[in-house]
Design an enzyme around this catalytic site. Structure first.
Site, PDB file in Angstrom:
ATOM      1  N   ASP A  79       6.274   1.498  -3.447  1.00 21.42           N
ATOM      2  CA  ASP A  79       4.925   1.168  -3.007  1.00 21.42           C
ATOM      3  C   ASP A  79       4.301   2.291  -2.191  1.00 21.42           C
ATOM      4  OD1 ASP A  79       6.901   0.550  -1.047  1.00 21.42           O
ATOM      5  OD2 ASP A  79       5.418  -0.579   0.102  1.00 21.42           O
ATOM      6  N   GLU A 146       8.043  -1.519   1.103  1.00 23.72           N
ATOM      7  CA  GLU A 146       8.483  -0.807   2.307  1.00 23.72           C
ATOM      8  C   GLU A 146       7.349  -0.649   3.305  1.00 23.72           C
ATOM      9  OE1 GLU A 146       9.282   2.883   4.800  1.00 23.72           O
ATOM     10  OE2 GLU A 146       7.621   2.369   3.466  1.00 23.72           O
TER      11      GLU A 146
END
Length: 487
Positions: A79, A146
């Site tokens: 991400d 994350e």
């Protein structure tokens, strides 16, 4: 799109990074990218699987003659932070990232670039498809979410990974190796505050604070960068003479990005509007002089609220003053420098996201520290402060720090490779940002880990950029280290 990336070196890394730029992947929306990577792995005949959370693992057998080498895990997160300048409409769930090169750096056009951690992921993919690197068994672990919660690492399956050595590819400075990082926790504050109807003599003003540089709430927290929420609360404190009442507030969008913009709507007596407008103009000049060059784009403006947007209610005068006072004394920025590691922040807090709408107040802050006990103490300070105004305070998404091991055999090999290939030893450091290594180490305590990467500046903001030459150096080092570990 982003065809010019195919002209950069090293070609395999930039080719994969182009795929990442062209595939929307904000936190929580990584599914399309995961599907692409699985199809890519199938095309190469590489085994892959996911754990229950959705973290992706791709495996590559050892090269001939390296079967007895220890397994190496290449680790990064899929991400990216979703931040765009106000004048740059961008749907991070649908639109690709548009990039350009300037003075040896790769930038995005008004948005975050996603080099954090896209280049680490791209390098891992390039290594998986390489045919000229002698290596032991490889696992590429690509985690999810994350940037918003460390969710992928926190929910990572235990007894799943097989490797003994882990290369985290999520650091942001060439010539450096990281062997420890801060832990942290989100602090979430919610309250329902009393409102009262607007009086006939009251009017509304909109105040906008924009143009700050912003940055990463771990990597950049020690720099002279202003926090938009902190500054706008300071402005509001100076308007209490006018009996200003809060209607709404929006500041910051991510708890791990230093806020660049904040907006507030206030109700106040009509005969105070001229005085408030003059006060804000005076404050703009004062703050501009204080902030200096790092936040040279700073602007503070006041406009009358359009009649169609005039609300029916605002917080009471007492509730407004109480909330602004609490925010004014809330911890923000560096709390303490480390006594053990010179020049490293020990404990900090970022007032990341602040929202008020219809009397409902919400704050999400991110506390970081090299000591888990200091994280707990900071959370308790928030609880003690905001419970005074009747708010509910909770800590969530907590994650442990990564305790340094200066005697790590993996570190010794990395230092030797760095010296041989690049002609100099790396700086060995502990980082205030929250790498996933602390969480991974708590689930797999036998792992020997280091973190390194190319030079990235301005992460978590639209100023994010990567030094193109450092990517070539990063790739050279990653291949050399993988081969050394395969012997």
């Amino acid at each position: 799109m982003n065809e010019h990336l195919d002209t950069l070196s090293p070609a395999p890394v930039w080719r994969h990074f182009r795929t990442l730029c062209n595939t929307p992947r904000p936190s929580g929306h990584e599914a399309a990218l995961v599907a692409k990577l699985e199809a890519w792995a199938d095309g190469l005949g590489l085994a892959h699987d996911r754990d229950a959370f959705g973290n992706l693992r791709i495996k590559k057998p050892a090269a001939q003659g390296c079967e007895n080498a220890p397994g190496v895990i290449l680790q990064g997160h899929l991400d990216m932070v979703a931040q765009a300048n106000a004048e740059r409409p961008h749907d991070f769930t649908r639109d690709p990232i548009s990039t350009y090169v300037e003075d040896g750096w790769l930038h995005a056009d008004g948005t975050t670039l996603g080099a954090d951690n896209g280049l680490g992921v791209a390098a891992a993919l390039a290594l998986l498809e390489s045919t000229d690197v002698a290596h032991g068994p490889l696992e590429a672990l690509f985690t999810l979410e994350e940037e918003t919660s460390m969710g992928g690492a926190l929910e990572l399956a235990e007894d799943w990974l097989e490797g003994k050595l882990l290369l985290n590819l999520d650091s942001e400075a060439r010539g450096e190796a990281y062997i420890g990082c801060a832990g942290g926790s989100d602090v979430v504050v919610d309250a329902r505050l009393p409102e009262a109807p607007l009086e006939a003599h009251e009017r509304c003003l909109d105040i906008a604070l924009t143009g700050l540089k912003g940055g990463h709430s771990g990597m950049d927290i020690h720099l002279p960068l202003a926090n938009a929420n902190r500054l706008l609360v300071r402005v509001l404190r100076t308007l209490e003479f006018a009996g200003a009442r809060l209607v709404s507030y929006q500041g910051g969008t991510l708890r791990n990005a230093i806020p660049r913009e904040a907006f507030v709507r206030v109700a106040l007596p009509a005969d105070e509007i001229d005085a408030v407008t003059a006060k804000v103009a005076s404050l703009e000049a004062t703050l501009r002089a204080e902030l200096g060059q790092p936040d040279s784009g700073f602007a503070l403006g006041v406009t009358p609220t359009p009649p169609a947007d005039t609300p029916d209610e605002a917080l009471t005068v007492d509730a407004s003053a109480m909330l602004v006072a609490a925010l004014n004394v809330a911890p923000c920025g560096v709390e303490r420098m480390s006594a053990e590691v010179e020049g490293v922040v020990e404990t900090s807090n970022n007032l990341g996201v602040l929202n008020l709408e219809g009397g409902r107040f919400h704050l999400c802050a991110l506390v970081r520290s090299l000591h888990d006990s200091a994280v707990a103490a900071m959370i308790d300070r928030f609880r003690a402060l905001f419970e005074l105004i009747g708010a509910r305070v909770k800590a969530e998404h907590g994650y442990p720090g990564w305790v340094p091991d200066s005697d790590s055999p993996l570190l010794a090999t990395f230092i030797d490779c760095h010296q041989q290939r690049l002609g100099r030893e790396p700086a060995v450091k502990v980082i205030h940002a929250g790498l996933e290594c602390g969480i991974l180490g708590s689930k797999y305590p036998a792992l020997d880990m280091i973190s390194f990467g190319p030079t990235i500046r301005g992460a978590h903001s639209p100023d994010e950029r990567v030094d193109i030459d450092s990517v070539d150096e990063f790739w050279t080092l990653l291949k050399a280290l993988t081969e050394a570990l395969g012997r």
